[in-house]
Design a protein around this motif. Structure first.
Motif, PDB file in Angstrom:
ATOM      1  N   UNK A 183       0.807  -1.219   0.000  1.00 43.18           N
ATOM      2  CA  UNK A 183       0.000   0.000   0.000  1.00 43.18           C
ATOM      3  C   UNK A 183       0.846   1.278   0.000  1.00 43.18           C
ATOM      4  N   UNK A 184       2.164   1.129  -0.147  1.00 42.47           N
ATOM      5  CA  UNK A 184       3.034   2.299  -0.190  1.00 42.47           C
ATOM      6  C   UNK A 184       2.976   2.915  -1.580  1.00 42.47           C
ATOM      7  N   UNK A 185       2.709   4.222  -1.646  1.00 44.75           N
ATOM      8  CA  UNK A 185       2.652   4.924  -2.923  1.00 44.75           C
ATOM      9  C   UNK A 185       4.050   5.090  -3.496  1.00 44.75           C
ATOM     10  N   UNK A 186       4.193   5.140  -4.806  1.00 45.67           N
ATOM     11  CA  UNK A 186       5.531   5.251  -5.426  1.00 45.67           C
ATOM     12  C   UNK A 186       6.292   6.489  -4.987  1.00 45.67           C
ATOM     13  N   UNK A 187       5.572   7.581  -4.711  1.00 45.86           N
ATOM     14  CA  UNK A 187       6.284   8.808  -4.332  1.00 45.86           C
ATOM     15  C   UNK A 187       6.778   8.786  -2.877  1.00 45.86           C
ATOM     16  N   UNK A 188       6.295   7.833  -2.070  1.00 46.80           N
ATOM     17  CA  UNK A 188       6.728   7.741  -0.669  1.00 46.80           C
ATOM     18  C   UNK A 188       7.984   6.867  -0.583  1.00 46.80           C
ATOM     19  N   UNK A 189       9.087   7.430  -1.042  1.00 50.24           N
ATOM     20  CA  UNK A 189      10.331   6.667  -1.105  1.00 50.24           C
ATOM     21  C   UNK A 189      10.865   6.366   0.297  1.00 50.24           C
ATOM     22  N   UNK A 190      10.780   7.353   1.198  1.00 51.18           N
ATOM     23  CA  UNK A 190      11.324   7.164   2.536  1.00 51.18           C
ATOM     24  C   UNK A 190      10.562   6.076   3.304  1.00 51.18           C
ATOM     25  N   UNK A 191       9.239   6.071   3.150  1.00 53.32           N
ATOM     26  CA  UNK A 191       8.453   5.043   3.819  1.00 53.32           C
ATOM     27  C   UNK A 191       8.797   3.662   3.288  1.00 53.32           C
ATOM     28  N   UNK A 192       9.004   3.563   1.972  1.00 51.92           N
ATOM     29  CA  UNK A 192       9.356   2.284   1.377  1.00 51.92           C
ATOM     30  C   UNK A 192      10.724   1.819   1.870  1.00 51.92           C
ATOM     31  N   UNK A 193      11.688   2.742   1.963  1.00 49.90           N
ATOM     32  CA  UNK A 193      13.018   2.386   2.452  1.00 49.90           C
ATOM     33  C   UNK A 193      12.956   1.944   3.913  1.00 49.90           C
ATOM     34  N   UNK A 194      12.113   2.619   4.692  1.00 48.42           N
ATOM     35  CA  UNK A 194      11.979   2.259   6.103  1.00 48.42           C
ATOM     36  C   UNK A 194      11.442   0.833   6.257  1.00 48.42           C
ATOM     37  N   UNK A 195      10.418   0.480   5.485  1.00 48.02           N
ATOM     38  CA  UNK A 195       9.842  -0.857   5.562  1.00 48.02           C
ATOM     39  C   UNK A 195      10.808  -1.914   5.046  1.00 48.02           C
ATOM     40  N   UNK A 196      11.567  -1.580   4.003  1.00 43.15           N
ATOM     41  CA  UNK A 196      12.531  -2.542   3.477  1.00 43.15           C
ATOM     42  C   UNK A 196      13.662  -2.785   4.478  1.00 43.15           C
ATOM     43  N   UNK A 197      14.114  -1.723   5.154  1.00 37.06           N
ATOM     44  CA  UNK A 197      15.137  -1.897   6.188  1.00 37.06           C
ATOM     45  C   UNK A 197      14.604  -2.743   7.348  1.00 37.06           C
ATOM     46  N   UNK A 198      13.340  -2.510   7.714  1.00 41.43           N
ATOM     47  CA  UNK A 198      12.738  -3.310   8.778  1.00 41.43           C
ATOM     48  C   UNK A 198      12.624  -4.767   8.354  1.00 41.43           C
ATOM     49  N   UNK A 199      12.291  -5.002   7.095  1.00 47.62           N
ATOM     50  CA  UNK A 199      12.193  -6.364   6.596  1.00 47.62           C
ATOM     51  C   UNK A 199      13.541  -7.077   6.656  1.00 47.62           C
ATOM     52  N   UNK A 200      14.599  -6.375   6.267  1.00 47.86           N
ATOM     53  CA  UNK A 200      15.935  -6.964   6.316  1.00 47.86           C
ATOM     54  C   UNK A 200      16.362  -7.235   7.756  1.00 47.86           C
ATOM     55  N   UNK A 201      15.999  -6.332   8.656  1.00 50.25           N
ATOM     56  CA  UNK A 201      16.345  -6.521  10.068  1.00 50.25           C
ATOM     57  C   UNK A 201      15.650  -7.740  10.652  1.00 50.25           C
ATOM     58  N   UNK A 202      14.398  -7.940  10.296  1.00 52.62           N
ATOM     59  CA  UNK A 202      13.663  -9.104  10.800  1.00 52.62           C
ATOM     60  C   UNK A 202      14.237 -10.389  10.237  1.00 52.62           C
ATOM     61  N   UNK A 203      14.613 -10.380   8.956  1.00 53.56           N
ATOM     62  CA  UNK A 203      15.182 -11.579   8.337  1.00 53.56           C
ATOM     63  C   UNK A 203      16.493 -11.975   9.005  1.00 53.56           C
ATOM     64  N   UNK A 204      17.315 -10.988   9.350  1.00 59.67           N
ATOM     65  CA  UNK A 204      18.630 -11.264   9.942  1.00 59.67           C
ATOM     66  C   UNK A 204      18.574 -11.450  11.451  1.00 59.67           C
ATOM     67  N   UNK A 205      17.437 -11.226  12.056  1.00 58.33           N
ATOM     68  CA  UNK A 205      17.345 -11.339  13.511  1.00 58.33           C
ATOM     69  C   UNK A 205      17.423 -12.797  13.932  1.00 58.33           C
ATOM     70  N   UNK A 206      18.280 -13.069  14.920  1.00 57.97           N
ATOM     71  CA  UNK A 206      18.471 -14.430  15.395  1.00 57.97           C
ATOM     72  C   UNK A 206      17.505 -14.739  16.530  1.00 57.97           C
ATOM     73  N   UNK A 207      17.355 -16.011  16.798  1.00 57.71           N
ATOM     74  CA  UNK A 207      16.454 -16.442  17.861  1.00 57.71           C
ATOM     75  C   UNK A 207      16.961 -15.972  19.220  1.00 57.71           C
ATOM     76  N   UNK A 208      16.076 -15.444  20.055  1.00 55.44           N
ATOM     77  CA  UNK A 208      16.505 -14.979  21.384  1.00 55.44           C
ATOM     78  C   UNK A 208      16.697 -16.116  22.381  1.00 55.44           C
ATOM     79  N   UNK A 209      16.581 -17.355  21.929  1.00 62.16           N
ATOM     80  CA  UNK A 209      16.674 -18.488  22.846  1.00 62.16           C
ATOM     81  C   UNK A 209      18.015 -18.501  23.562  1.00 62.16           C
ATOM     82  N   UNK A 210      19.106 -18.253  22.815  1.00 64.97           N
ATOM     83  CA  UNK A 210      20.437 -18.352  23.405  1.00 64.97           C
ATOM     84  C   UNK A 210      20.822 -17.103  24.178  1.00 64.97           C
ATOM     85  N   UNK A 211      19.986 -16.086  24.174  1.00 63.62           N
ATOM     86  CA  UNK A 211      20.268 -14.902  24.993  1.00 63.62           C
ATOM     87  C   UNK A 211      19.843 -15.092  26.444  1.00 63.62           C
ATOM     88  N   UNK A 212      19.074 -16.151  26.708  1.00 62.76           N
ATOM     89  CA  UNK A 212      18.661 -16.461  28.067  1.00 62.76           C
ATOM     90  C   UNK A 212      19.786 -17.224  28.767  1.00 62.76           C
TER      91      UNK A 212
END
Length: 512
Positions: A183-212
């Motif tokens: 639903x991001x409009x083409x002219x909203x470049x910053x919003x699209x970059x923000x969501x893409x960065x969040x997507x990459x962060x979630x993909x690279x996030x490791x399981x918190x199991x070993x942090x306990x």
């Protein structure tokens, strides 16, 4: 209302706007000061009770999001505390007590196993005639091995569930982000970059199991037990002869494993209200112990070398046997144990070492170790306790909530549905009365405190009036002063009502 993925809006507030989440949780709580009743709408905090739709990915509950963010402010909100209390009474206490009793049974079996298998058993002693003892030993050894296998299975399942839960959350989060990207409009470049960065962060996030910490501790403990059981069964099944050394390693591993096993008991005690803060405080004192140990070794190593320099060649066995013997004897001086003062003084005179120098060495080390360092350690521990105690209560509440969330995920489907029906039936809303005399357990505020003071004053004056109208003698709460000032019962009544009118006006002014 939930969003299209089934995500509770309060969960988003807890993660990104905790102050706003506090205001949102206030909408699920009401306090009637007149009737002293509390109203809890916990049914609004469970996503599955708000919507009947079936979502592809499970949405976390509000309590789970509070645990995930480790928010020590929201954990003290009345609604969250009531949710923890409810889930604890419904299924949490049963699961925790079962795990505690089961682990205590394991500890008892392991302790008996250590007692029945002393070092050099079968070499220095003749056990051929002790058939009953050997039989019990065999049974305990087999039970202990089976319990170890059960522990491994439980830990494997827990690890798999932890990683699976993280995968489910990651898939749900990616589904949410990619849905927003559509639903991001083409002219909203910053919003699209923000969501893409969040997507990459979630993909690279490791399981918190070993942090306990306890998860890492459990696996390290199981690995230690593996080597312990290998040595134990080799030593048990092998033909022992004089000079057999594997039994020594077996006994060392067995005793070290037993110590670590009893330390793990704190994991099962931390969820209980009386022991939780105590476990948190103990875990925070490790830093103080390391600090003192670091300072101690800075002073201990040169002091031991100095004692070895002057008394290492003496005829006192505790100083002349080896360097380690000197180090241990110097360590014993901390506890003001016997360090053979008269013997080293005699050797000093024989070796022409000045008595003043020997006295200086002993006095210096006793003062630094037994007085300065010991008192410094006590002061550090006391400061840590005072500084962490209030925080420890909140951390213990988070640990209990974390355990409850983990137990909730393991509930059977029918048990989960039963609990949700209980919430839907009894918490829409649930009405409870404020406990404690005078409402001490709640924050009354300035206006409510003034009203409470007025109420208490009226109660006291009613007691005075009842005594005056009944013609009884004055009491100890000021009735004699009141009667002396007014002179008669009519003036006393008029004065009391005038004072109450002024007090009520002041209280209403404060409240408004």
């Amino acid at each position: 209302m939930l969003d299209y993925t089934g995500y509770h809006p309060i969960c988003a507030m807890i993660k990104n706007m905790p102050d706003v989440a506090m205001k949102a949780l206030d909408q699920c709580y009401r306090l009637n000061t007149t009737s002293r009743q509390q109203f809890f709408w916990l049914n609004y905090l469970e996503p599955s009770l708000i919507s009947n739709e079936e979502f592809k990915f499970p949405s976390p509950s509000v309590l789970e999001e509070v645990v995930k963010t480790q928010n020590q402010v929201l954990i003290n909100h009345p609604v969250v505390k009531e949710m923890i209390k409810t889930k604890w009474s419904q299924f949490g206490i049963f699961g925790c007590v079962y795990e505690l009793l089961f682990y205590l049974f394991i500890l008892i079996i392991w302790s008996i196993q250590v007692l029945l298998n002393p070092y050099n058993k079968g070499i220095l002693t003749d056990d051929t005639d002790k058939a009953d003892t050997i039989g019990v030993d065999d049974v305990i050894a087999i039970i202990s091995l089976l319990l170890y296998i059960v522990l491994i299975a439980e830990e494997v399942v827990e690890t798999w569930e932890g990683h699976k839960g993280h995968r489910d959350w990651r898939n749900w989060k990616l589904h949410q982000i990619r849905g927003d990207l559509k639903f991001v409009l083409p002219e909203n470049v910053e919003e699209k970059m923000y969501l893409e960065d969040m997507e990459e962060e979630v993909i690279n996030q490791k399981s918190p199991y070993w942090s306990d910490f306890w998860n890492v501790y459990d696996w390290a403990f199981l690995i230690l037990l593996f080597f312990t059981y290998v040595l134990f069964w080799i030593d048990r099944l092998a033909q022992k002869e004089e000079g057999w050394t594997l039994g020594l390693w077996k006994s060392m591993f067995l005793t070290v494993s037993l110590v670590f096993a009893w330390i793990k008991l704190f994991k099962y005690l931390k969820v209980f209200e009386s022991m939780g803060p105590f476990v948190v405080i103990i875990s925070n004192t490790f830093g103080d112990v390391l600090k003192i140990m670091f300072v101690y070794f800075i002073l201990y190593i040169p002091a031991s070398c100095v004692f070895f320099q002057f008394f290492g060649s003496s005829d006192v066995d505790e100083y002349s046997n080896s360097i380690m013997a000197v180090f241990f004897t110097v360590f014993r001086m901390i506890m003001v144990d016997d360090f053979y003062y008269s013997d080293i003084m005699k050797w000093g005179i024989k070796a022409k070492i000045p008595e003043s120098w020997t006295h200086f060495l002993i006095s210096y080390w006793l003062m630094m170790s037994a007085i300065v360092l010991l008192n410094l350690f006590i002061a550090l521990m006391s400061d840590t306790f005072q500084r962490i105690y209030e925080k420890a209560i909140e951390v213990a509440a988070l640990q209990r909530a974390e355990t409850i969330v983990a137990l909730e995920k393991r509930l059977a489907v029918w048990r989960r549905d039963q609990f949700l029906n209980y919430i839907k039936k009894n918490f829409a809303p649930k009405i409870t009365y404020v406990e404690g005399e005078g409402g001490d357990d709640i924050d009354m505020g300035e206006g409510r405190s003034a009203m409470h003071a007025v109420t208490q004053s009226i109660v006291d004056d009613i007691k005075v009036l009842s005594r005056l109208t009944a013609g009884s003698p004055p009491g100890e709460d000021g009735e004699d002063v009141l009667e002396e000032e007014t002179g008669d019962t009519e003036d006393a009544l008029r004065r009391v009502f005038e004072e109450q009118e002024i007090t009520l006006r002041q209280a209403l002014h404060v409240i408004s």
